[in-house]
Design a protein around this motif. Sequence first.
Motif, PDB file in Angstrom:
ATOM      1  N   LYS A 150      69.407  19.060  75.622  1.00 49.70           N
ATOM      2  CA  LYS A 150      68.279  19.834  76.128  1.00 49.70           C
ATOM      3  C   LYS A 150      67.160  19.900  75.089  1.00 49.70           C
ATOM      4  O   LYS A 150      65.966  19.806  75.438  1.00 49.70           O
ATOM      5  CB  LYS A 150      68.745  21.246  76.488  1.00 49.70           C
ATOM      6  N   ALA A 151      67.527  20.061  73.834  1.00 55.97           N
ATOM      7  CA  ALA A 151      66.523  20.106  72.772  1.00 55.97           C
ATOM      8  C   ALA A 151      65.718  18.811  72.727  1.00 55.97           C
ATOM      9  O   ALA A 151      64.495  18.829  72.520  1.00 55.97           O
ATOM     10  CB  ALA A 151      67.198  20.358  71.424  1.00 55.97           C
ATOM     11  N   GLU A 152      66.387  17.692  72.936  1.00 57.57           N
ATOM     12  CA  GLU A 152      65.678  16.403  72.944  1.00 57.57           C
ATOM     13  C   GLU A 152      64.628  16.379  74.046  1.00 57.57           C
ATOM     14  O   GLU A 152      63.491  15.918  73.839  1.00 57.57           O
ATOM     15  CB  GLU A 152      66.693  15.269  73.140  1.00 57.57           C
ATOM     16  N   LYS A 153      64.967  16.901  75.214  1.00 56.76           N
ATOM     17  CA  LYS A 153      64.008  16.943  76.330  1.00 56.76           C
ATOM     18  C   LYS A 153      62.842  17.882  76.033  1.00 56.76           C
ATOM     19  O   LYS A 153      61.711  17.655  76.500  1.00 56.76           O
ATOM     20  CB  LYS A 153      64.717  17.370  77.620  1.00 56.76           C
ATOM     21  N   LEU A 154      63.102  18.941  75.274  1.00 57.50           N
ATOM     22  CA  LEU A 154      62.075  19.936  74.961  1.00 57.50           C
ATOM     23  C   LEU A 154      61.306  19.606  73.685  1.00 57.50           C
ATOM     24  O   LEU A 154      60.375  20.328  73.321  1.00 57.50           O
ATOM     25  CB  LEU A 154      62.725  21.315  74.810  1.00 57.50           C
ATOM     26  N   ASN A 155      61.695  18.533  73.004  1.00 55.57           N
ATOM     27  CA  ASN A 155      61.105  18.174  71.712  1.00 55.57           C
ATOM     28  C   ASN A 155      61.375  19.247  70.657  1.00 55.57           C
ATOM     29  O   ASN A 155      60.618  19.404  69.691  1.00 55.57           O
ATOM     30  CB  ASN A 155      59.601  17.928  71.838  1.00 55.57           C
ATOM     31  N   ALA A 156      62.440  20.006  70.841  1.00 56.72           N
ATOM     32  CA  ALA A 156      62.812  21.081  69.920  1.00 56.72           C
ATOM     33  C   ALA A 156      63.721  20.546  68.816  1.00 56.72           C
ATOM     34  O   ALA A 156      64.227  19.422  68.889  1.00 56.72           O
ATOM     35  CB  ALA A 156      63.502  22.209  70.679  1.00 56.72           C
TER      36      ALA A 156
ATOM     37  N   ARG B  15      55.204  21.637  58.439  1.00 60.40           N
ATOM     38  CA  ARG B  15      55.198  20.424  59.271  1.00 60.40           C
ATOM     39  C   ARG B  15      56.458  20.322  60.131  1.00 60.40           C
ATOM     40  O   ARG B  15      56.382  20.080  61.343  1.00 60.40           O
ATOM     41  CB  ARG B  15      55.100  19.189  58.360  1.00 60.40           C
ATOM     42  N   ILE B  16      57.608  20.531  59.533  1.00 55.67           N
ATOM     43  CA  ILE B  16      58.878  20.363  60.237  1.00 55.67           C
ATOM     44  C   ILE B  16      59.033  21.391  61.346  1.00 55.67           C
ATOM     45  O   ILE B  16      59.560  21.078  62.422  1.00 55.67           O
ATOM     46  CB  ILE B  16      60.044  20.457  59.229  1.00 55.67           C
ATOM     47  N   PHE B  17      58.540  22.603  61.112  1.00 51.99           N
ATOM     48  CA  PHE B  17      58.766  23.685  62.066  1.00 51.99           C
ATOM     49  C   PHE B  17      57.537  24.025  62.904  1.00 51.99           C
ATOM     50  O   PHE B  17      57.405  25.136  63.405  1.00 51.99           O
ATOM     51  CB  PHE B  17      59.323  24.908  61.341  1.00 51.99           C
ATOM     52  N   GLY B  18      56.638  23.056  63.076  1.00 57.31           N
ATOM     53  CA  GLY B  18      55.574  23.179  64.063  1.00 57.31           C
ATOM     54  C   GLY B  18      54.476  24.165  63.731  1.00 57.31           C
ATOM     55  O   GLY B  18      53.922  24.806  64.629  1.00 57.31           O
ATOM     56  N   MET B  19      54.115  24.256  62.434  1.00 55.76           N
ATOM     57  CA  MET B  19      53.062  25.194  62.029  1.00 55.76           C
ATOM     58  C   MET B  19      51.957  24.538  61.219  1.00 55.76           C
ATOM     59  O   MET B  19      51.095  25.239  60.681  1.00 55.76           O
ATOM     60  CB  MET B  19      53.672  26.329  61.182  1.00 55.76           C
TER      61      MET B  19
ATOM     62  N   PHE C  76      53.832  37.728  64.460  1.00 52.17           N
ATOM     63  CA  PHE C  76      54.752  36.701  64.941  1.00 52.17           C
ATOM     64  C   PHE C  76      53.967  35.422  65.177  1.00 52.17           C
ATOM     65  O   PHE C  76      52.924  35.432  65.836  1.00 52.17           O
ATOM     66  CB  PHE C  76      55.436  37.152  66.228  1.00 52.17           C
ATOM     67  N   VAL C  77      54.453  34.320  64.649  1.00 53.48           N
ATOM     68  CA  VAL C  77      53.789  33.022  64.766  1.00 53.48           C
ATOM     69  C   VAL C  77      54.514  32.171  65.808  1.00 53.48           C
ATOM     70  O   VAL C  77      55.707  31.888  65.672  1.00 53.48           O
ATOM     71  CB  VAL C  77      53.766  32.293  63.409  1.00 53.48           C
ATOM     72  N   LYS C  78      53.800  31.773  66.834  1.00 55.87           N
ATOM     73  CA  LYS C  78      54.338  30.852  67.832  1.00 55.87           C
ATOM     74  C   LYS C  78      54.227  29.428  67.284  1.00 55.87           C
ATOM     75  O   LYS C  78      53.162  29.017  66.829  1.00 55.87           O
ATOM     76  CB  LYS C  78      53.580  30.984  69.146  1.00 55.87           C
ATOM     77  N   ARG C  79      55.328  28.709  67.327  1.00 56.19           N
ATOM     78  CA  ARG C  79      55.378  27.376  66.742  1.00 56.19           C
ATOM     79  C   ARG C  79      55.444  26.288  67.822  1.00 56.19           C
ATOM     80  O   ARG C  79      56.030  26.489  68.882  1.00 56.19           O
ATOM     81  CB  ARG C  79      56.589  27.255  65.815  1.00 56.19           C
ATOM     82  N   GLU C  80      54.852  25.148  67.516  1.00 58.58           N
ATOM     83  CA  GLU C  80      54.898  24.016  68.443  1.00 58.58           C
ATOM     84  C   GLU C  80      56.259  23.347  68.397  1.00 58.58           C
ATOM     85  O   GLU C  80      56.936  23.329  67.372  1.00 58.58           O
ATOM     86  CB  GLU C  80      53.823  22.985  68.060  1.00 58.58           C
ATOM     87  N   ALA C  81      56.674  22.782  69.523  1.00 59.87           N
ATOM     88  CA  ALA C  81      57.891  21.969  69.561  1.00 59.87           C
ATOM     89  C   ALA C  81      57.519  20.542  69.199  1.00 59.87           C
ATOM     90  O   ALA C  81      56.862  19.841  69.972  1.00 59.87           O
ATOM     91  CB  ALA C  81      58.508  22.029  70.958  1.00 59.87           C
ATOM     92  N   ASN C  82      57.909  20.132  67.990  1.00 55.12           N
ATOM     93  CA  ASN C  82      57.531  18.800  67.511  1.00 55.12           C
ATOM     94  C   ASN C  82      58.721  18.029  66.962  1.00 55.12           C
ATOM     95  O   ASN C  82      58.540  17.052  66.236  1.00 55.12           O
ATOM     96  CB  ASN C  82      56.437  18.919  66.443  1.00 55.12           C
ATOM     97  N   ALA C  83      59.934  18.470  67.317  1.00 52.36           N
ATOM     98  CA  ALA C  83      61.160  17.786  66.910  1.00 52.36           C
ATOM     99  C   ALA C  83      61.206  17.525  65.412  1.00 52.36           C
ATOM    100  O   ALA C  83      61.627  16.459  64.953  1.00 52.36           O
ATOM    101  CB  ALA C  83      61.330  16.480  67.681  1.00 52.36           C
ATOM    102  N   GLY C  84      60.777  18.508  64.633  1.00 50.50           N
ATOM    103  CA  GLY C  84      60.827  18.376  63.193  1.00 50.50           C
ATOM    104  C   GLY C  84      59.862  17.364  62.624  1.00 50.50           C
ATOM    105  O   GLY C  84      60.004  16.936  61.476  1.00 50.50           O
ATOM    106  N   GLY C  85      58.877  16.979  63.428  1.00 52.58           N
ATOM    107  CA  GLY C  85      57.924  15.956  62.986  1.00 52.58           C
ATOM    108  C   GLY C  85      58.503  14.553  63.037  1.00 52.58           C
ATOM    109  O   GLY C  85      57.888  13.611  62.524  1.00 52.58           O
ATOM    110  N   LEU C  86      59.655  14.395  63.661  1.00 52.32           N
ATOM    111  CA  LEU C  86      60.331  13.089  63.693  1.00 52.32           C
ATOM    112  C   LEU C  86      60.187  12.373  65.035  1.00 52.32           C
ATOM    113  O   LEU C  86      60.665  11.251  65.177  1.00 52.32           O
ATOM    114  CB  LEU C  86      61.831  13.284  63.398  1.00 52.32           C
ATOM    115  N   SER C  87      59.572  13.030  66.021  1.00 54.93           N
ATOM    116  CA  SER C  87      59.477  12.412  67.343  1.00 54.93           C
ATOM    117  C   SER C  87      58.406  11.334  67.384  1.00 54.93           C
ATOM    118  O   SER C  87      57.534  11.275  66.508  1.00 54.93           O
ATOM    119  CB  SER C  87      59.171  13.466  68.398  1.00 54.93           C
TER     120      SER C  87
END
Length: 471
Positions: free
Chosen positions: A175-181, A378-382, A460-471
Amino acid sequence: MGTLIKNGTVVNADGSKIADVLIDGEKIAKVGADLDPTGHILVDATGLLVMPGGIDVHTHLDMPFGGTVSADDYTTGTQAAAVGGTTMLIDFALQSQGHTMREALDTWHKKSDKKACVDFSLHMAVTDLGPGDGSQGLREMEEMVAEGISSFKLFMAYPGVLMIDDDLMFRVMQKAEKLNALCCIHAENGSAIDIVVAQMLAEGKTEPHYHALSRSPKAEAEATHRAIALADMAGASVYIVHLSNSYALDNLKFMQKRGAKALAETCTQYLVLSIDDQMPGKSWEEAKFVFTPPLREKWNQEPLWQALTDGSLTVVSTDHCPFRFADQKSLGRGNFSKIPNGGPGVENRLQIVWHYGVNAGRLTPEKFVDLCCTAPARIFGMEKQKGSIREGLDADILLWDPNAEYTISAATQHMATDYNMFEGWKVKGNAAKVFSRGELVVDNTTQPGKFLGATGRGRFVKREANAGGLS
């Protein structure tokens, strides 16, 4: 009117230069040479390094664990972070088995409401996908990502409490792969460890020293390999938390070389503390160093430092999970398995990494910024908001004095514990001034160790789903 930082050396992960930095409100408005000071509040940074505020992506504030609750709440924990130069945390919301992720999120928002003093975000620790095929929990993952929680923690340790099986882990990864999480993994073979723990206790081996001996580095290595292999099968990005030893590191590198989307952090304690020096098996005082994974033999330290320089490891965090020695660690007297696992560290991360990394010639100042500020963002979408001294980003700015000498001590710390794991250590390099979203919240040059901001100012900081910058 803005705030103009003049005469400092701006240090980013990709290079350093003499430059001025203009803060307008909560943002960095301009970075350049000889900026016009007219109409601005001037901050003289002569002799100082101007760096992004530290980002610690692994903390546990106000967390129930081991029959008690971690000693720092969102007020003391974030103030301690700020005093040490860290302006952003990512904490963990823990889903209890039989309960929903939404319940966990609501609980942790209540814990932080009107208490956080610097900005923060959350990982969601998944322990239960709900009844039947787990579709309820998988839908909740979508909801979490929509709310800016783009990373999910999975425990391979602590059976019966937090540990999940490979079935649940693989489904979350798919599921994480589908969400880019991003999937964050506590990698230890919890089932094997629990057998060893029971055997040791049956043999009368109850002292704190046996906590470390019961959790083999090979149990961590096996779980590290298995987690990355499952993530690779699912096509997901995975981030191994608190990697502590060379065996686990070898497995990480093995999978990275074969194309797995695998990242990992280590923590300050594994770089400078060891079972040889801190836990030789002689006293109850060693309970201060009971955390998981445990301290390892000293020879593991240099491979970890080398991995930070070659990129195999990308982040230094703390796993800050503080418990007081007198009335919390004491719950495990006579049974090491009852000692609350965790140690304090959020206030001293930058000091330790600078002194033993940069001063020792292991790290450049730029690599220090990358490991402690930029890569975490970078890794955590910020990275569009934090982690660098760039125009348009949040003015989370650290003025670092590389010549400041400081003695670490529980007597002067802000962490809510009655001890410090680095008690009496003398370090060179410390925060001089700390800005959080443009506000001066720490000034160690005039009011040492005092948090100057208002309690509850952290967001609270909302972070982007970027798969750790590896996608």
